[in-house]
Write a protein that holds these residues in place. Structure first.
Motif, PDB file in Angstrom:
ATOM      1  N   ASP A  33       0.541  -0.851   0.114  1.00 18.00           N
ATOM      2  CA  ASP A  33      -0.232  -0.659   0.358  1.00 18.00           C
ATOM      3  C   ASP A  33       0.885   1.241   0.015  1.00 18.00           C
ATOM      4  O   ASP A  33       0.289   2.394  -0.038  1.00 18.00           O
ATOM      5  CB  ASP A  33      -0.826   0.098   1.420  1.00 18.00           C
ATOM      6  CG  ASP A  33      -1.745  -1.423   1.321  1.00 18.00           C
ATOM      7  OD1 ASP A  33      -2.612  -1.690   0.465  1.00 18.00           O
ATOM      8  OD2 ASP A  33      -1.861  -2.069   2.412  1.00 18.00           O
ATOM      9  N   THR A  34       2.328   0.832   1.032  1.00 18.64           N
ATOM     10  CA  THR A  34       2.683   2.500   0.940  1.00 18.64           C
ATOM     11  C   THR A  34       5.027   1.696   0.842  1.00 18.64           C
ATOM     12  O   THR A  34       4.487   0.557   1.075  1.00 18.64           O
ATOM     13  CB  THR A  34       3.207   2.992   2.750  1.00 18.64           C
ATOM     14  OG1 THR A  34       1.574   3.274   2.548  1.00 18.64           O
ATOM     15  CG2 THR A  34       3.881   3.779   2.367  1.00 18.64           C
ATOM     16  N   VAL A  35       5.039   2.680  -0.050  1.00 18.26           N
ATOM     17  CA  VAL A  35       7.103   2.702  -0.449  1.00 18.26           C
ATOM     18  C   VAL A  35       7.135   3.665   0.758  1.00 18.26           C
ATOM     19  O   VAL A  35       7.376   4.814  -0.510  1.00 18.26           O
ATOM     20  CB  VAL A  35       6.813   2.302  -1.979  1.00 18.26           C
ATOM     21  CG1 VAL A  35       8.647   2.222  -1.713  1.00 18.26           C
ATOM     22  CG2 VAL A  35       6.096   1.329  -1.940  1.00 18.26           C
ATOM     23  N   VAL A  36       8.748   3.842   0.776  1.00 13.22           N
ATOM     24  CA  VAL A  36       9.214   4.414   1.469  1.00 13.22           C
ATOM     25  C   VAL A  36      10.193   4.189   1.507  1.00 13.22           C
ATOM     26  O   VAL A  36      10.943   2.765   0.866  1.00 13.22           O
ATOM     27  CB  VAL A  36       8.966   4.357   3.395  1.00 13.22           C
ATOM     28  CG1 VAL A  36      10.148   5.603   3.960  1.00 13.22           C
ATOM     29  CG2 VAL A  36       7.444   5.081   3.520  1.00 13.22           C
ATOM     30  N   CYS A  37      11.004   5.541   1.192  1.00 12.68           N
ATOM     31  CA  CYS A  37      12.427   5.725   0.661  1.00 12.68           C
ATOM     32  C   CYS A  37      13.413   6.676   1.136  1.00 12.68           C
ATOM     33  O   CYS A  37      12.888   8.034   1.088  1.00 12.68           O
ATOM     34  CB  CYS A  37      13.293   5.388   0.011  1.00 12.68           C
ATOM     35  SG  CYS A  37      14.858   5.185  -0.784  1.00 12.68           S
ATOM     36  N   THR A  38      13.636   6.680   2.508  1.00 19.75           N
ATOM     37  CA  THR A  38      14.713   7.359   2.777  1.00 19.75           C
ATOM     38  C   THR A  38      15.373   8.143   3.202  1.00 19.75           C
ATOM     39  O   THR A  38      16.848   7.307   3.115  1.00 19.75           O
ATOM     40  CB  THR A  38      14.059   8.188   4.297  1.00 19.75           C
ATOM     41  OG1 THR A  38      14.711   6.538   5.288  1.00 19.75           O
ATOM     42  CG2 THR A  38      12.560   8.293   4.552  1.00 19.75           C
ATOM     43  N   LEU A  39      16.642   8.925   2.113  1.00 18.20           N
ATOM     44  CA  LEU A  39      17.927   8.693   1.755  1.00 18.20           C
ATOM     45  C   LEU A  39      18.460   7.693   1.438  1.00 18.20           C
ATOM     46  O   LEU A  39      19.959   7.464   2.102  1.00 18.20           O
ATOM     47  CB  LEU A  39      18.664   9.167   3.201  1.00 18.20           C
ATOM     48  CG  LEU A  39      17.919  10.716   4.218  1.00 18.20           C
ATOM     49  CD1 LEU A  39      18.973  10.692   5.123  1.00 18.20           C
ATOM     50  CD2 LEU A  39      17.649  11.656   3.086  1.00 18.20           C
ATOM     51  N   GLY A  40      17.937   7.217  -0.137  1.00 18.49           N
ATOM     52  CA  GLY A  40      18.445   5.618  -0.050  1.00 18.49           C
ATOM     53  C   GLY A  40      18.916   5.700  -1.894  1.00 18.49           C
ATOM     54  O   GLY A  40      19.270   5.026  -2.492  1.00 18.49           O
ATOM     55  N   LEU A  41      17.133   6.370  -2.000  1.00 19.35           N
ATOM     56  CA  LEU A  41      17.996   6.858  -3.816  1.00 19.35           C
ATOM     57  C   LEU A  41      19.306   7.625  -4.228  1.00 19.35           C
ATOM     58  O   LEU A  41      19.614   7.270  -4.930  1.00 19.35           O
ATOM     59  CB  LEU A  41      16.778   7.420  -4.314  1.00 19.35           C
ATOM     60  CG  LEU A  41      15.197   7.227  -4.677  1.00 19.35           C
ATOM     61  CD1 LEU A  41      14.225   8.159  -4.419  1.00 19.35           C
ATOM     62  CD2 LEU A  41      15.475   6.154  -6.117  1.00 19.35           C
ATOM     63  N   CYS A  42      19.395   7.968  -3.460  1.00 19.92           N
ATOM     64  CA  CYS A  42      21.115   9.450  -4.304  1.00 19.92           C
ATOM     65  C   CYS A  42      21.969   8.008  -4.025  1.00 19.92           C
ATOM     66  O   CYS A  42      23.311   8.545  -4.108  1.00 19.92           O
ATOM     67  CB  CYS A  42      21.424   9.831  -2.515  1.00 19.92           C
ATOM     68  SG  CYS A  42      21.372   9.403  -0.319  1.00 19.92           S
ATOM     69  N   GLY A  43      21.660   7.187  -2.908  1.00 21.60           N
ATOM     70  CA  GLY A  43      23.048   6.184  -3.257  1.00 21.60           C
ATOM     71  C   GLY A  43      22.930   4.558  -4.280  1.00 21.60           C
ATOM     72  O   GLY A  43      23.916   3.867  -4.184  1.00 21.60           O
ATOM     73  N   PHE A  44      21.512   4.422  -5.792  1.00 24.22           N
ATOM     74  CA  PHE A  44      21.488   3.714  -6.412  1.00 24.22           C
ATOM     75  C   PHE A  44      21.861   4.313  -7.291  1.00 24.22           C
ATOM     76  O   PHE A  44      22.106   4.963  -8.133  1.00 24.22           O
ATOM     77  CB  PHE A  44      19.399   3.605  -6.239  1.00 24.22           C
ATOM     78  CG  PHE A  44      19.032   3.719  -4.979  1.00 24.22           C
ATOM     79  CD1 PHE A  44      19.340   2.335  -3.897  1.00 24.22           C
ATOM     80  CD2 PHE A  44      17.530   3.693  -5.166  1.00 24.22           C
ATOM     81  CE1 PHE A  44      18.498   2.654  -2.596  1.00 24.22           C
ATOM     82  CE2 PHE A  44      16.839   3.263  -3.831  1.00 24.22           C
ATOM     83  CZ  PHE A  44      17.318   2.234  -2.538  1.00 24.22           C
ATOM     84  N   PRO A  45      22.897   2.214  -8.136  1.00 20.92           N
ATOM     85  CA  PRO A  45      22.983   3.072  -9.082  1.00 20.92           C
ATOM     86  C   PRO A  45      22.869   3.239 -10.202  1.00 20.92           C
ATOM     87  O   PRO A  45      22.726   4.551 -11.070  1.00 20.92           O
ATOM     88  CB  PRO A  45      24.360   1.569  -9.282  1.00 20.92           C
ATOM     89  CG  PRO A  45      23.813   1.510  -8.303  1.00 20.92           C
ATOM     90  CD  PRO A  45      22.991   1.712  -7.551  1.00 20.92           C
ATOM     91  N   ASP A  46      21.393   2.705 -10.299  1.00 15.60           N
ATOM     92  CA  ASP A  46      20.015   3.387 -11.441  1.00 15.60           C
ATOM     93  C   ASP A  46      19.541   3.949 -10.418  1.00 15.60           C
ATOM     94  O   ASP A  46      17.655   3.086 -10.463  1.00 15.60           O
ATOM     95  CB  ASP A  46      20.043   1.805 -12.233  1.00 15.60           C
ATOM     96  CG  ASP A  46      19.115   2.002 -13.184  1.00 15.60           C
ATOM     97  OD1 ASP A  46      18.383   3.886 -13.332  1.00 15.60           O
ATOM     98  OD2 ASP A  46      19.498   1.617 -14.273  1.00 15.60           O
ATOM     99  N   ASP A  47      18.889   5.175  -9.955  1.00 16.63           N
ATOM    100  CA  ASP A  47      17.421   5.378  -9.769  1.00 16.63           C
ATOM    101  C   ASP A  47      16.563   5.632  -9.997  1.00 16.63           C
ATOM    102  O   ASP A  47      15.539   5.179  -9.274  1.00 16.63           O
ATOM    103  CB  ASP A  47      17.795   6.829  -9.254  1.00 16.63           C
ATOM    104  CG  ASP A  47      18.432   8.018  -9.840  1.00 16.63           C
ATOM    105  OD1 ASP A  47      18.708   7.719 -11.448  1.00 16.63           O
ATOM    106  OD2 ASP A  47      18.345   8.663  -9.518  1.00 16.63           O
ATOM    107  N   ARG A  48      16.298   5.535 -11.415  1.00 20.48           N
ATOM    108  CA  ARG A  48      15.486   5.275 -12.076  1.00 20.48           C
ATOM    109  C   ARG A  48      14.576   3.393 -12.380  1.00 20.48           C
ATOM    110  O   ARG A  48      13.622   3.935 -12.077  1.00 20.48           O
ATOM    111  CB  ARG A  48      15.661   5.610 -13.946  1.00 20.48           C
ATOM    112  CG  ARG A  48      14.912   5.992 -14.829  1.00 20.48           C
ATOM    113  CD  ARG A  48      14.835   6.376 -16.386  1.00 20.48           C
ATOM    114  NE  ARG A  48      15.089   7.361 -16.844  1.00 20.48           N
ATOM    115  CZ  ARG A  48      15.728   8.243 -16.532  1.00 20.48           C
ATOM    116  NH1 ARG A  48      16.700   7.644 -16.106  1.00 20.48           N
ATOM    117  NH2 ARG A  48      15.051  10.079 -16.640  1.00 20.48           N
ATOM    118  N   ALA A  49      15.028   3.213 -12.393  1.00 15.16           N
ATOM    119  CA  ALA A  49      15.568   1.269 -12.209  1.00 15.16           C
ATOM    120  C   ALA A  49      14.500   0.934 -10.945  1.00 15.16           C
ATOM    121  O   ALA A  49      13.488   0.643 -10.377  1.00 15.16           O
ATOM    122  CB  ALA A  49      16.127   0.594 -12.855  1.00 15.16           C
TER     123      ALA A  49
END
Length: 205
Positions: A107-123
């Motif tokens: 129902d909910t997806v949370v991401c805090t201070l994580g997208l900055c560290g993913f190699p492929d943020d779009r994926a």
């Protein structure tokens, strides 16, 4: 593209000092951001890049939380925190760019201070869209590239170091990618001279 095995090893080494090293930024740069995100989370919640579990004490008691992280060392610390809080949580090791969950699971997806560290943020954002149920909420907190040129220049210099250390980007901005992935933006706040963004979005029904 950053090798996931290298990234996992870097975060495993960083895990024991993560809470201490980010403490100042949590208060000064991101203060209130985790609460802003977690108080909106409902139902079956997936937290991507759960890290050491700093959000676990902030969710509603009714939220059923699953946490995913690339780093086993981070997950061990998250488990200890959950146990200390008496918080039931399911923890999984995995890659944000290929989430190990069926379509429309949360129902909910949370991401805090994580997208900055993913190699492929779009994926990763596309995967968050996939595992959300129609009408589900995406809730994000991250540091982003400032819209003030001197600050952005400084961020680019810092990025040369953080990318080599832990694969951490300083100049990204998730909002355009969230829109591109098919989400409807419901709330967005840009703070701290444009370096921090809180973002709430909805997967259309």
């Amino acid at each position: 593209m950053t090798d996931p095995a290298w990234l996992r090893a870097q975060w495993d080494k960083y895990a024991p000092r993560y809470d201490r090293s980010i403490g100042f930024l949590e208060r000064v740069q991101f203060g209130g951001g985790r609460e802003w995100v977690c108080e909106q989370a409902r139902g079956e919640v997936l937290e991507v890049a759960v890290g050491t579990g700093l959000n676990l004490g902030l969710y509603s008691p009714d939220a059923r939380v699953t946490g995913l992280d690339l780093s086993p060392a981070m997950l061990e610390l998250a488990k200890s925190r959950a146990d200390g809080l008496g918080r039931p949580v399911t923890l999984r090791q995995g890659n944000a760019e290929t989430l190990p969950f069926p379509d429309a699971s949360f129902d909910t997806v949370v991401c805090t201070l994580g997208l900055c560290g993913f190699p492929d943020d779009r994926a990763a954002i596309a995967e968050m869209h996939r595992v959300l149920r129609p009408g589900g909420a995406l809730l994000l907190l991250d540091h982003i590239g400032s819209d003030h040129r001197p600050l952005r220049w400084a961020q680019r210099l810092l990025e040369r170091f953080t990318l080599r250390q832990i694969g951490d980007h300083q100049t990204r901005r998730p909002l355009p990618l969230v829109t591109e992935a098919g989400f409807e933006i419901t709330r967005a706040e840009r703070l701290k001279f444009g370096t921090v963004e809180r973002l709430a979005a909805r997967k259309p029904v």
